[in-house]
Design an enzyme around this catalytic site. Structure first.
Site, PDB file in Angstrom:
ATOM      1  N   LEU A  33       2.566   1.541   2.945  1.00 25.07           N
ATOM      2  CA  LEU A  33       3.930   2.054   2.785  1.00 25.07           C
ATOM      3  C   LEU A  33       4.975   1.223   3.547  1.00 25.07           C
ATOM      4  CD1 LEU A  33       3.182   5.911   3.047  1.00 25.07           C
ATOM      5  CD2 LEU A  33       3.262   4.484   0.997  1.00 25.07           C
ATOM      6  N   LYS A  84       7.236  -9.708  -0.322  1.00 23.21           N
ATOM      7  CA  LYS A  84       7.729 -10.491  -1.467  1.00 23.21           C
ATOM      8  C   LYS A  84       9.160 -11.025  -1.366  1.00 23.21           C
ATOM      9  CE  LYS A  84       9.631  -6.564  -3.928  1.00 23.21           C
ATOM     10  NZ  LYS A  84       9.945  -5.925  -5.167  1.00 23.21           N
ATOM     11  N   SER A 124       3.138 -15.326  -9.066  1.00 19.45           N
ATOM     12  CA  SER A 124       4.561 -15.367  -9.396  1.00 19.45           C
ATOM     13  C   SER A 124       4.926 -16.688 -10.055  1.00 19.45           C
ATOM     14  CB  SER A 124       5.353 -15.222  -8.093  1.00 19.45           C
ATOM     15  OG  SER A 124       6.694 -15.571  -8.288  1.00 19.45           O
ATOM     16  N   TYR A 148       6.927 -17.548   1.044  1.00 14.57           N
ATOM     17  CA  TYR A 148       6.404 -16.510   0.144  1.00 14.57           C
ATOM     18  C   TYR A 148       5.635 -17.154  -1.012  1.00 14.57           C
ATOM     19  CZ  TYR A 148       6.440 -13.491  -3.936  1.00 14.57           C
ATOM     20  OH  TYR A 148       6.065 -12.813  -5.071  1.00 14.57           O
ATOM     21  N   LYS A 152       1.415 -17.300  -2.288  1.00 16.67           N
ATOM     22  CA  LYS A 152       0.875 -17.055  -3.635  1.00 16.67           C
ATOM     23  C   LYS A 152       0.012 -18.233  -4.087  1.00 16.67           C
ATOM     24  CE  LYS A 152       2.634 -13.047  -4.382  1.00 16.67           C
ATOM     25  NZ  LYS A 152       1.732 -11.892  -4.320  1.00 16.67           N
ATOM     26  N   TYR A 176       4.026 -13.498 -12.700  1.00 17.24           N
ATOM     27  CA  TYR A 176       5.139 -12.710 -13.242  1.00 17.24           C
ATOM     28  C   TYR A 176       6.415 -13.528 -13.235  1.00 17.24           C
ATOM     29  CZ  TYR A 176       2.142  -8.972 -11.242  1.00 17.24           C
ATOM     30  OH  TYR A 176       1.121  -8.164 -10.858  1.00 17.24           O
ATOM     31  N   ARG A 291      23.412 -20.432  -4.842  1.00 14.09           N
ATOM     32  CA  ARG A 291      22.513 -20.016  -3.769  1.00 14.09           C
ATOM     33  C   ARG A 291      21.502 -21.142  -3.556  1.00 14.09           C
ATOM     34  NH1 ARG A 291      19.164 -14.505  -4.708  1.00 14.09           N
ATOM     35  NH2 ARG A 291      18.217 -15.788  -6.332  1.00 14.09           N
TER      36      ARG A 291
HETATM   37  P1  NAD Z   1       6.613  -3.914  -3.670  1.00 11.74           P
HETATM   38  O1  NAD Z   1       7.033  -4.350  -2.318  1.00 11.74           O
HETATM   39  O2  NAD Z   1       7.405  -2.851  -4.343  1.00 11.74           O
HETATM   40  O3  NAD Z   1       5.085  -3.455  -3.651  1.00 11.74           O
HETATM   41  C1  NAD Z   1       4.136  -4.024  -2.783  1.00 11.74           C
HETATM   42  C2  NAD Z   1       3.395  -2.868  -2.099  1.00 11.74           C
HETATM   43  O4  NAD Z   1       2.409  -3.406  -1.224  1.00 11.74           O
HETATM   44  C3  NAD Z   1       4.320  -1.988  -1.257  1.00 11.74           C
HETATM   45  O5  NAD Z   1       4.123  -0.631  -1.610  1.00 11.74           O
HETATM   46  C4  NAD Z   1       3.892  -2.261   0.188  1.00 11.74           C
HETATM   47  O6  NAD Z   1       4.035  -1.116   0.992  1.00 11.74           O
HETATM   48  C5  NAD Z   1       2.432  -2.680   0.004  1.00 11.74           C
HETATM   49  N1  NAD Z   1       1.898  -3.569   1.030  1.00 11.74           N
HETATM   50  C6  NAD Z   1       2.400  -4.747   1.475  1.00 11.74           C
HETATM   51  N2  NAD Z   1       1.594  -5.288   2.394  1.00 11.74           N
HETATM   52  C7  NAD Z   1       0.536  -4.444   2.549  1.00 11.74           C
HETATM   53  C8  NAD Z   1      -0.632  -4.455   3.343  1.00 11.74           C
HETATM   54  N3  NAD Z   1      -0.884  -5.435   4.211  1.00 11.74           N
HETATM   55  N4  NAD Z   1      -1.494  -3.415   3.238  1.00 11.74           N
HETATM   56  C9  NAD Z   1      -1.268  -2.403   2.383  1.00 11.74           C
HETATM   57  N5  NAD Z   1      -0.172  -2.339   1.590  1.00 11.74           N
HETATM   58  C10 NAD Z   1       0.716  -3.352   1.680  1.00 11.74           C
HETATM   59  O7  NAD Z   1       6.549  -5.221  -4.583  1.00 11.74           O
HETATM   60  P2  NAD Z   1       6.394  -5.359  -6.160  1.00 11.74           P
HETATM   61  O8  NAD Z   1       7.671  -5.837  -6.709  1.00 11.74           O
HETATM   62  O9  NAD Z   1       5.768  -4.145  -6.733  1.00 11.74           O
HETATM   63  O10 NAD Z   1       5.387  -6.586  -6.207  1.00 11.74           O
HETATM   64  C11 NAD Z   1       3.982  -6.411  -6.318  1.00 11.74           C
HETATM   65  C12 NAD Z   1       3.307  -7.763  -6.223  1.00 11.74           C
HETATM   66  O11 NAD Z   1       3.819  -8.607  -7.251  1.00 11.74           O
HETATM   67  C13 NAD Z   1       3.558  -8.495  -4.902  1.00 11.74           C
HETATM   68  O12 NAD Z   1       2.380  -9.176  -4.546  1.00 11.74           O
HETATM   69  C14 NAD Z   1       4.650  -9.490  -5.262  1.00 11.74           C
HETATM   70  O13 NAD Z   1       4.619 -10.628  -4.458  1.00 11.74           O
HETATM   71  C15 NAD Z   1       4.303  -9.825  -6.707  1.00 11.74           C
HETATM   72  N6  NAD Z   1       5.467 -10.296  -7.483  1.00 11.74           N
HETATM   73  C16 NAD Z   1       6.604  -9.529  -7.551  1.00 11.74           C
HETATM   74  C17 NAD Z   1       7.724  -9.997  -8.258  1.00 11.74           C
HETATM   75  C18 NAD Z   1       8.986  -9.179  -8.338  1.00 11.74           C
HETATM   76  O14 NAD Z   1      10.020  -9.742  -8.677  1.00 11.74           O
HETATM   77  N7  NAD Z   1       8.977  -7.881  -8.065  1.00 11.74           N
HETATM   78  C19 NAD Z   1       7.679 -11.245  -8.906  1.00 11.74           C
HETATM   79  C20 NAD Z   1       6.500 -11.989  -8.829  1.00 11.74           C
HETATM   80  C21 NAD Z   1       5.403 -11.502  -8.118  1.00 11.74           C
HETATM   81  N1  UFG Z   2      21.921 -14.019  -8.775  1.00 13.73           N
HETATM   82  C1  UFG Z   2      23.289 -13.894  -8.626  1.00 13.73           C
HETATM   83  N2  UFG Z   2      23.749 -12.982  -7.721  1.00 13.73           N
HETATM   84  C2  UFG Z   2      22.923 -12.201  -6.967  1.00 13.73           C
HETATM   85  C3  UFG Z   2      21.537 -12.345  -7.134  1.00 13.73           C
HETATM   86  C4  UFG Z   2      21.065 -13.261  -8.042  1.00 13.73           C
HETATM   87  O1  UFG Z   2      24.055 -14.579  -9.289  1.00 13.73           O
HETATM   88  O2  UFG Z   2      23.424 -11.420  -6.148  1.00 13.73           O
HETATM   89  C5  UFG Z   2      21.399 -14.974  -9.776  1.00 13.73           C
HETATM   90  C6  UFG Z   2      20.527 -16.063  -9.197  1.00 13.73           C
HETATM   91  O3  UFG Z   2      21.299 -17.169  -8.797  1.00 13.73           O
HETATM   92  C7  UFG Z   2      19.593 -16.364 -10.374  1.00 13.73           C
HETATM   93  C8  UFG Z   2      19.450 -15.026 -11.084  1.00 13.73           C
HETATM   94  O4  UFG Z   2      20.560 -14.249 -10.657  1.00 13.73           O
HETATM   95  O5  UFG Z   2      20.207 -17.270 -11.257  1.00 13.73           O
HETATM   96  C9  UFG Z   2      18.179 -14.290 -10.733  1.00 13.73           C
HETATM   97  O6  UFG Z   2      18.046 -14.176  -9.323  1.00 13.73           O
HETATM   98  P1  UFG Z   2      16.985 -13.203  -8.637  1.00 13.73           P
HETATM   99  O7  UFG Z   2      17.187 -13.304  -7.155  1.00 13.73           O
HETATM  100  O8  UFG Z   2      17.055 -11.853  -9.249  1.00 13.73           O
HETATM  101  O9  UFG Z   2      15.577 -13.817  -9.084  1.00 13.73           O
HETATM  102  P2  UFG Z   2      14.947 -15.269  -8.850  1.00 13.73           P
HETATM  103  O10 UFG Z   2      14.652 -15.844 -10.192  1.00 13.73           O
HETATM  104  O11 UFG Z   2      15.762 -16.075  -7.925  1.00 13.73           O
HETATM  105  O12 UFG Z   2      13.585 -14.925  -8.078  1.00 13.73           O
HETATM  106  C10 UFG Z   2      12.753 -13.802  -8.444  1.00 13.73           C
HETATM  107  C11 UFG Z   2      11.974 -13.345  -7.215  1.00 13.73           C
HETATM  108  C12 UFG Z   2      10.997 -14.413  -6.818  1.00 13.73           C
HETATM  109  C13 UFG Z   2      10.127 -14.773  -7.985  1.00 13.73           C
HETATM  110  C14 UFG Z   2      10.958 -15.194  -9.171  1.00 13.73           C
HETATM  111  C15 UFG Z   2      10.101 -15.454 -10.372  1.00 13.73           C
HETATM  112  O13 UFG Z   2      12.844 -13.039  -6.154  1.00 13.73           O
HETATM  113  O14 UFG Z   2      10.168 -13.935  -5.788  1.00 13.73           O
HETATM  114  O15 UFG Z   2      11.892 -14.158  -9.475  1.00 13.73           O
HETATM  115  O16 UFG Z   2       9.268 -14.379 -10.598  1.00 13.73           O
HETATM  116  F1  UFG Z   2       9.320 -15.790  -7.643  1.00 13.73           F
END
Ligand code: NAD
Ligand code: UFG
Length: 332
Positions: A33, A84, A124, A148, A152, A176, A291
């Site tokens: 959590l 993440k 990712s 980060y 991965k 993803y 950014r």
């Molecule tokens: P999230 O933070 O909502 O979910 C991750 C969960 O893991 C959380 O509930 C957190 O409490 C739990 N957690 C973290 N470290 C832990 C540990 N050591 N032990 C037990 N629980 C732990 O994130 P999400 O968006 O659901 O992402 C899930 C996975 O997908 C992550 O590995 C993230 O890196 C990957 N991912 C997410 C995105 C995105 O944009 N959301 C994109 C690419 C990859």
């Molecule tokens: N952006 C803005 N304003 C904001 C936030 C984002 O203009 O306040 C723009 C960024 O410049 C980018 C687009 O919106 O062009 C998307 O940005 P995000 O931050 O939503 O997503 P990213 O593609 O930068 O990255 C996300 C996750 C990463 C992951 C990646 C691919 O944060 O961890 O998607 O899955 F690796």
């Protein structure tokens, strides 16, 4: 079949747990959590009308993890748990390496010990770094630009070495793209604390008037309107992809890598305009500097996941924008 879901209280994990329960899998969640709330468990039960077993501890706690494997005959694992936030990982790299690697290593050692060798891992699109061409295919070169992303990539390599050492493992690595949206019930979704880093959570805070306007990071990118282009995917579509991956790892051994996206790129302004239209809310924005570390465009070639996993995203950008906002309205 019993599936262990690490990080199952999180954004993508909770949606995936619902899909698993709806498809009659038994689910065991482990989550500490650190980025989610226990109330998610009740929401999952409310949506699915099914029971789910929940253990609250840090995945790197080997003793507790072994106890879970003793108490439950686990068939396969979906490993979401991890930190993440890209920016935070640059500031606190040791925290990211410790958490993401330690938890994964502990999980793999315990799985090995209990002869549970079927794994779906959350990777990712960030592992592709700055792609030379688009759309991105799974065999593109890998390079990361922040701690980060490096966690991965390191985990992908660890999993590859593990498979080379023991071909009884069956591993699906899911890369993803940009998950947004929320469960249609409005009970599950994403609402980060503080000022959001990602685009959709930021747009939502502007919609709810918690923030005055969106900063659009640059309008001089090499894209149709100059703003950054990404492959946004509805979180429920993404969740369904995990069921197809589980199906795959249960049926055959091996290791493989799959892009989970829609294959379509939308700009920042596309997302803003669609959000305004479907939710009937004005989103004020200002164009500001780029950014650091952002790229022009990033979208997936999704043909491999379609061919091998028999999966493709179905929901469009309008549904993503509607469901994202619906979750916030219902949970104000
Ligand atoms: P999230 O933070 O909502 O979910 C991750 C969960 O893991 C959380 O509930 C957190 O409490 C739990 N957690 C973290 N470290 C832990 C540990 N050591 N032990 C037990 N629980 C732990 O994130 P999400 O968006 O659901 O992402 C899930 C996975 O997908 C992550 O590995 C993230 O890196 C990957 N991912 C997410 C995105 C995105 O944009 N959301 C994109 C690419 C990859
Ligand atoms: N952006 C803005 N304003 C904001 C936030 C984002 O203009 O306040 C723009 C960024 O410049 C980018 C687009 O919106 O062009 C998307 O940005 P995000 O931050 O939503 O997503 P990213 O593609 O930068 O990255 C996300 C996750 C990463 C992951 C990646 C691919 O944060 O961890 O998607 O899955 F690796």
């Amino acid at each position: 079949m019993k599936i262990l879901v690490t990080g199952g209280c999180g954004y993508i994990g909770s949606h995936t747990v619902c899909e698993l329960l709806d498809n009659n899998y038994e689910v065991i969640i482990i989550d500490n959590l650190c980025n989610s709330k226990k109330s998610v468990i009740d929401k999952i039960k409310e949506i699915t009308k099914k029971e789910v077993k929940f253990y609250e501890f840090d995945l790197s706690d080997k003793q507790s993890l072994e106890k879970v494997f003793v108490e439950n005959k686990i068939d396969a694992v979906i490993h979401f748990a991890g930190l993440k936030a890209v920016g935070e990982s640059v500031e606190k790299p040791l925290m990211y390496y410790r958490n993401n690697l330690d938890s994964t290593m502990t999980l793999l050692e315990v799985m090995n010990k209990f002869d549970c060798k079927k794994l779906v891992f959350s990777s990712s699109a960030t592992v592709y770094g700055l792609p030379k061409t688009l759309p991105i295919k799974e065999n593109f070169p890998l390079k990361t630009t922040n701690p980060y992303g490096t966690t991965k990539l390191m985990i992908e390599k660890i999993l590859n070495d593990l498979y080379i050492s023991d071909s009884n493992w069956s591993i699906a690595i899911l890369r993803y793209f940009n998950p947004i949206g929320a469960h249609e019930s409005g009970l599950l979704g994403e609402n980060p604390n503080g000022i959001p880093n990602n685009l959709m959570p930021y747009i939502i805070k502007v919609a709810t008037k918690e923030l005055p306007y969106l900063n659009v990071f640059g309008n001089d990118y090499n894209t149709k309107d100059g703003t950054g282009v990404r492959d946004y995917i509805h979180v429920v579509d993404l969740a369904k992809g995990h069921l197809c991956a589980i199906d795959k790892v249960v049926k055959e051994t091996g290791i493989d890598f799959y892009n989970l996206g829609t294959g379509i790129g939308y700009s920042v302004l596309d997302l803003v305009k669609t959000f305004e239209k479907v939710n009937n809310i004005k989103i004020d924005y200002k164009i500001v500097d780029r950014r650091k570390g952002d790229i022009d465009a990033c979208y997936a070639d999704v043909s491999y996941a379609k061919e091998k996993l028999n999966w493709e995203a179905k929901k469009g950008i309008e549904e993503m924008c509607k469901d994202s906002y619906n979750f916030i309205v219902k949970n104000k």
